[in-house]
Design an enzyme around this catalytic site. Structure first.
Site, PDB file in Angstrom:
ATOM      1  N   HIS A 213       0.785  -1.251   0.000  1.00  5.05           N
ATOM      2  CA  HIS A 213       0.000   0.000   0.000  1.00  5.05           C
ATOM      3  C   HIS A 213       0.814   1.297   0.000  1.00  5.05           C
ATOM      4  CE1 HIS A 213      -0.376  -0.166   4.734  1.00  5.05           C
ATOM      5  NE2 HIS A 213       0.865  -0.300   4.327  1.00  5.05           N
ATOM      6  N   HIS A 214       2.129   1.238   0.236  1.00  4.81           N
ATOM      7  CA  HIS A 214       2.913   2.492   0.296  1.00  4.81           C
ATOM      8  C   HIS A 214       3.462   2.939  -1.065  1.00  4.81           C
ATOM      9  CE1 HIS A 214       2.709   2.336   4.603  1.00  4.81           C
ATOM     10  NE2 HIS A 214       3.486   1.281   4.729  1.00  4.81           N
TER      11      HIS A 214
END
Ligand code: LLX
Ligand code: CA
Ligand code: ZN
Length: 418
Positions: free
Chosen positions: A136-137
């Site tokens: 998700h980053h």
């Protein structure tokens, strides 16, 4: 009685071979451990197990910039060292090393997430699992926080071809910053992240960050303090998610199940037990909306494997023996050899007053967005979609290099316009 669901599980045995470096906390080997437990419990016999196709560079550029994907496809540890200025533009130092095979590793997680989204779109599966996903980053033009290619954004873009609204839910201890940012200005993706906030990576995800322009109100941030336990988590999670589901009525849910929110994680600071973490998955399953479960962070690898194996069984509605079966990595699970991650006696810095304030704020935010129409009230063209997925992918080839086609609009190199 609930009907049992059709489950697809993506797994590539190669994924466990990649290595971020000796001292790096991210151990792709944990995926092999999780799969070994899944197989030892014979859960693989109750679902469709697929080796994912690798995502191509072209598929990755549906979200990521061409120059970043091109860099990632060429970089090696030697090139990174020789061209450190260039490398720093795209990879952030020690967190995101240019390890051997980094592009192939990313294409496995992204390939599973894109393929899983297609499977949901075609109605072939009610629940899809890709424990190798959940990065998700990752940002449009750079890696961040151990993540290189944002498989989640790619999956959501795929789901948006067939679904007017997609919900993203993130129970990793970190804020789901890359996904939130990608969809910050659209009302077609509601992103919800529960995370530790305050002197903690990546530092984003404030309660007041709620989205911009058309997307105002469609980013939900639940900032938490150290030591949250099962009871306080559940007492916040369930009412928040009930309200989000009632208001937003998504056609599909993408859930990032990062296990760095477990008690005893090497990096995380929450106090969730395996059962408390899995209760979130079970709760989302109960809405009977197509559900795509992805992995995420998780650094005490025996507990990552336990939890993802257990969550696979929850999604399958199967009860497991709490005594672990013999498996390839049995020695890792001693001295208890049990399917359990207990909570500890650490302090819970989330007071009732604090959590009530957070809930009140989110309630007010959600009351400010319109009720979405229920699915049966939506107008759907009879011949929708007019093109097959492959034809739509081909169409993209005819576009200017700076623009990428999606079904509902153009993705340009700065913002996703949906
Ligand atoms: N949060 C997260 C989710 C998925 C992956 C990595 C992360 N990153 C971190 O947990 C983190 C921890 C400390 C500092 C910075 C970031 C991930 C999952 C699979 C493969 C690669 C990355
Ligand atoms: Ca989170
Ligand atoms: Zn994390």
């Amino acid at each position: 009685m609930a009907l049992s669901k059709r489950i697809t599980y993506y797994y590539d045995e190669e994924v466990g071979n990649y290595n971020y470096g000796y001292n790096h906390p991210m151990k792709p080997f944990r995926m092999r451990m999780a799969h070994s437990l899944v197989a030892a419990y014979e859960l693989d016999k109750k679902m469709t197990v697929i080796r994912p196709p690798r995502a191509s560079a072209r598929q990755m550029t549906r979200f990521h910039s061409d120059d970043y994907v091109d860099f990632l496809s060429r970089v090696t540890p030697e090139i990174a060292e020789q061209h450190s200025d260039h490398t720093h533009l795209y990879l952030s130092g020690d967190d995101c090393p240019a390890f051997d095979g980094v592009f192939e590793f990313s294409s496995i997680s992204a390939g599973g997430s894109i393929a899983g989204a297609k499977r949901i779109n075609h109605g072939d599966s009610d629940v899809v699992i890709n424990w190798a996903g959940g990065l998700h980053h990752a940002k449009k033009g750079s890696a961040s926080g151990f993540c290189y290619i944002n498989d989640i954004v790619l999956a959501i873009l795929e789901l948006l071809k067939y679904n007017q609204r997609v919900m993203y839910l993130d129970i990793d201890v970190h804020h789901g910053d890359g996904v939130e940012e990608a969809f910050y200005t659209t009302d077609r993706v509601m992103s919800v992240s529960f995370h530790k906030h305050g002197d903690f990576f990546p530092g984003t995800g404030n309660l007041n960050d709620i989205g911009l322009s058309k997307g105002k109100g469609y980013a939900v941030n639940v900032p938490l303090r150290d030591g949250i336990d099962d009871e306080s988590y559940k007492n916040l999670f369930q009412p928040v998610m009930r309200m989000v589901m009632e208001r937003f009525r998504p056609g599909a849910i993408v859930m990032q199940c990062g296990t760095d929110s477990l008690s005893g994680d090497r990096i995380g600071c929450f106090n969730l037990s395996m059962k408390g973490h899995a209760a979130c998955v079970e709760f989302m399953k109960s809405f009977n909306v197509p559900l795509f479960c992805l992995g995420g962070g998780g650094y005490t690898i025996r507990n990552v494997a336990r939890t993802w194996a257990y969550e696979t069984s929850v999604l399958l509605d199967m009860e497991l023996d709490p005594v672990l079966p013999y498996n390839d990595y049995y020695d890792f699970y001693g001295p208890e050899f049990r399917l359990d991650v207990p909570a500890s006696n650490m302090d819970n810095a989330n007071t009732k007053e604090y959590l009530d304030k957070v809930f009140a704020h989110i309630g007010e935010q959600l009351r400010g967005i319109p009720h979405a129409p229920s699915v049966h009230m939506q107008e759907v063209p009879e011949d929708w979609p007019a093109m097959s997925d492959d034809e739509m992918d081909d169409e993209e080839m005819d576009l200017e290099p700076e623009t990428k086609m999606t079904d509902f609009g153009i993705v340009c190199n700065l913002t996703l316009h949906l």
